[in-house]
Enzyme design. Structure first.
Site, PDB file in Angstrom:
ATOM      1  N   ASP A  51       0.173  -1.033   0.231  1.00 49.28           N
ATOM      2  CA  ASP A  51      -0.186  -0.270  -0.287  1.00 49.28           C
ATOM      3  C   ASP A  51       1.066   1.235   0.327  1.00 49.28           C
ATOM      4  O   ASP A  51       2.322   1.708   0.785  1.00 49.28           O
ATOM      5  CB  ASP A  51      -0.944   0.070   1.073  1.00 49.28           C
ATOM      6  CG  ASP A  51      -1.759   0.970   1.523  1.00 49.28           C
ATOM      7  OD1 ASP A  51      -2.246   1.592  -0.102  1.00 49.28           O
ATOM      8  OD2 ASP A  51      -2.416   1.647   2.219  1.00 49.28           O
ATOM      9  N   HIS A  52       0.419   1.848  -1.425  1.00 50.40           N
ATOM     10  CA  HIS A  52       1.560   3.441  -0.787  1.00 50.40           C
ATOM     11  C   HIS A  52       2.555   3.442  -0.759  1.00 50.40           C
ATOM     12  O   HIS A  52       3.683   4.431  -0.814  1.00 50.40           O
ATOM     13  CB  HIS A  52       0.956   4.546   0.520  1.00 50.40           C
ATOM     14  CG  HIS A  52      -0.480   4.734   0.023  1.00 50.40           C
ATOM     15  ND1 HIS A  52      -1.100   5.751  -1.011  1.00 50.40           N
ATOM     16  CD2 HIS A  52      -1.578   4.299   0.968  1.00 50.40           C
ATOM     17  CE1 HIS A  52      -2.080   6.033  -0.353  1.00 50.40           C
ATOM     18  NE2 HIS A  52      -2.718   5.409  -0.179  1.00 50.40           N
ATOM     19  N   ASP A  54      -8.508   0.993   6.589  1.00 52.17           N
ATOM     20  CA  ASP A  54      -7.814   0.403   7.849  1.00 52.17           C
ATOM     21  C   ASP A  54      -8.267   0.923   8.904  1.00 52.17           C
ATOM     22  O   ASP A  54      -8.483   0.370  10.070  1.00 52.17           O
ATOM     23  CB  ASP A  54      -6.394   1.044   7.419  1.00 52.17           C
ATOM     24  CG  ASP A  54      -5.238   0.992   8.190  1.00 52.17           C
ATOM     25  OD1 ASP A  54      -5.640   0.437   9.059  1.00 52.17           O
ATOM     26  OD2 ASP A  54      -4.450   2.236   8.260  1.00 52.17           O
ATOM     27  N   THR A  55      -8.753   2.233   9.022  1.00 52.59           N
ATOM     28  CA  THR A  55      -8.919   3.800  10.321  1.00 52.59           C
ATOM     29  C   THR A  55     -10.088   2.280  10.684  1.00 52.59           C
ATOM     30  O   THR A  55      -9.829   3.010  12.020  1.00 52.59           O
ATOM     31  CB  THR A  55      -9.446   5.009   9.534  1.00 52.59           C
ATOM     32  OG1 THR A  55      -7.890   5.934   9.474  1.00 52.59           O
ATOM     33  CG2 THR A  55     -10.318   5.175  10.559  1.00 52.59           C
TER      34      THR A  55
HETATM   35  O1  TD4 Z   1      -4.563   3.494   1.775  1.00 51.09           O
HETATM   36  N1  TD4 Z   1      -5.452   3.300   2.997  1.00 51.09           N
HETATM   37  C1  TD4 Z   1      -4.939   2.779   4.054  1.00 51.09           C
HETATM   38  C2  TD4 Z   1      -3.839   4.121   4.736  1.00 51.09           C
HETATM   39  C3  TD4 Z   1      -2.702   3.672   5.984  1.00 51.09           C
HETATM   40  C4  TD4 Z   1      -1.412   3.917   6.144  1.00 51.09           C
HETATM   41  O2  TD4 Z   1      -0.655   4.391   7.266  1.00 51.09           O
HETATM   42  P1  TD4 Z   1       0.444   3.556   7.541  1.00 51.09           P
HETATM   43  O3  TD4 Z   1       1.237   4.871   6.937  1.00 51.09           O
HETATM   44  O4  TD4 Z   1       0.518   3.990   8.768  1.00 51.09           O
HETATM   45  O5  TD4 Z   1       0.612   2.361   7.984  1.00 51.09           O
HETATM   46  C5  TD4 Z   1      -5.954   4.067   3.241  1.00 51.09           C
HETATM   47  O6  TD4 Z   1      -6.633   4.430   1.810  1.00 51.09           O
HETATM   48  C6  TD4 Z   1      -7.174   3.313   3.861  1.00 51.09           C
HETATM   49  O7  TD4 Z   1      -8.045   4.869   4.443  1.00 51.09           O
HETATM   50  P2  TD4 Z   1      -8.816   4.508   6.226  1.00 51.09           P
HETATM   51  O8  TD4 Z   1     -10.012   5.965   5.642  1.00 51.09           O
HETATM   52  O9  TD4 Z   1      -8.936   3.522   6.601  1.00 51.09           O
HETATM   53  O10 TD4 Z   1      -7.940   5.793   6.609  1.00 51.09           O
HETATM   54 ZN    ZN Z   2      -4.760   5.222   0.664  1.00 49.94          ZN
HETATM   55 CA    CA Z   3      -0.566   9.879  -2.620  1.00 49.07          CA
END
Ligand code: TD4
Ligand code: ZN
Ligand code: CA
Length: 307
Positions: free
Chosen positions: A82-83, A255-256
């Site tokens: 993710d990201h 995630d949240t």
């Molecule tokens: O991509 N995500 C989850 C992002 C989590 C990254 O957090 P850390 O770097 O602290 O691990 C989402 O798009 C989820 O979004 P949400 O609405 O659940 O916050």
């Molecule tokens: Zn995200």
């Molecule tokens: Ca981005």
């Protein structure tokens, strides 16, 4: 079964118009909660690790925990980065056992975003690993970088068309009004639904909704009852998922909501049983609470029963 490529999982989701939930994991209990939910709901599932999750838990720990759990169930499981911020982040996951990676170069200029994404596609596709890219900019906090509301930029449909053609990505994360974290909307929850439909018509590939947690009253009330401070928290309403899916969203990131369920359950045990100090008695109920949230999302996203 062994981990499945997200390229394969996207095909029926796109054809049948449902969304697969992405659930972020950082530790054993979250992985177990998610995979039990997938097993019981007969739902495909995406487990995701952010770069900070990888830093926290270790890439090999996460991959092996997820593989072990996936091997015990018959629902398809994908493991997704993710990201990912750099080509190197993506490369480590491509070589480390992930079956999908996100390269988030959306803060770079358009051409540079295309170039970086294309590099990752070149590494991932020979291994049948999916690549998600991002265009536009979400508000909220992401990898400890806070993007203010005025710096958030909605995805431009025309640019999206060119971006997908030139980068070769398999899925596109779109900025349509949501943001990461527990504080998504100051007033009414508003999503740019027309934009989702317009982008989908132009590119056809799976679209990804980030920042999609619901931040439901039930989760907030429980956490707050036991002392959590979350004033003004607000998320995406359930009806918005259904509409977004009908317009072409095939992956929804959560995630949240898992964090909120987790913290409410942990706080409840600690508040009600101050004599308790067995970690299993504290984390066991939290694992159940996380699982319950995931089951609810699988039903809403219509992925339940699709495995
Ligand atoms: O991509 N995500 C989850 C992002 C989590 C990254 O957090 P850390 O770097 O602290 O691990 C989402 O798009 C989820 O979004 P949400 O609405 O659940 O916050
Ligand atoms: Zn995200
Ligand atoms: Ca981005």
């Amino acid at each position: 079964m062994p981990l499945v490529s997200l390229i394969e999982m996207y095909k029926p989701a796109n054809a049948q118009k449902y969304a697969i939930g992405q659930f972020n994991v950082n530790n054993l209990e979250f992985v177990q909660a998610a995979l039990e939910a997938a097993d019981e709901m007969k739902s495909p599932i995406i487990l995701a690790a952010s770069t900070s999750a990888i830093k926290y838990a270790g890439l090999d720990y996460l991959v092996n925990i997820v593989r072990t759990g996936s091997g015990k169930i018959s629902a398809p499981v994908a493991l997704h980065l993710d990201h990912g911020a750099t080509i190197e982040d993506a490369e480590k996951c491509i070589n480390g056992g992930f079956t999908s990676v996100m390269i988030d170069a959306s803060h770079h200029p358009f051409e540079e975003n295309i170039r970086i994404t294309r590099e990752v596609v070149k590494m991932a596709h020979p291994k049948n690993i999916a690549v998600e890219a991002e265009l536009g900019r979400l508000g909220g906090i992401e990898d400890n970088v806070s993007v203010s509301e005025k710096d958030a930029i909605l995805t431009d449909p025309k640019q999206a068309e060119q971006f997908v053609k030139e980068s070769g990505c398999d899925a596109l994360a779109v900025a349509v009004g949501t943001s990461h974290g527990a504080y998504k909307f100051k007033g009414e929850a508003k999503l740019a639904f027309d934009r989702i439909g317009d982008i989908k018509k132009r590119i056809g590939i799976p679209l990804v909704l980030h920042g999609a947690s619901g931040v439901g009253q039930d989760l907030l009330e429980k956490a707050q009852k036991y002392g959590a401070k979350l004033p003004g928290a607000k998320g995406v309403p359930d009806e918005a998922y259904i509409k977004a899916i009908s317009l072409g969203i095939n992956k929804i990131n959560i995630d949240t909501d898992l964090r909120l369920a987790w913290v409410g359950a942990v706080r409840e045990v600690l508040a009600n049983k101050p004599e308790e100090f067995d970690p299993r008695k504290v984390l066991g109920p939290a694992r159940e609470a996380v699982k319950k949230v995931i089951i609810g999302k699988m039903k809403l996203f219509d992925s339940a029963g699709k495995a």
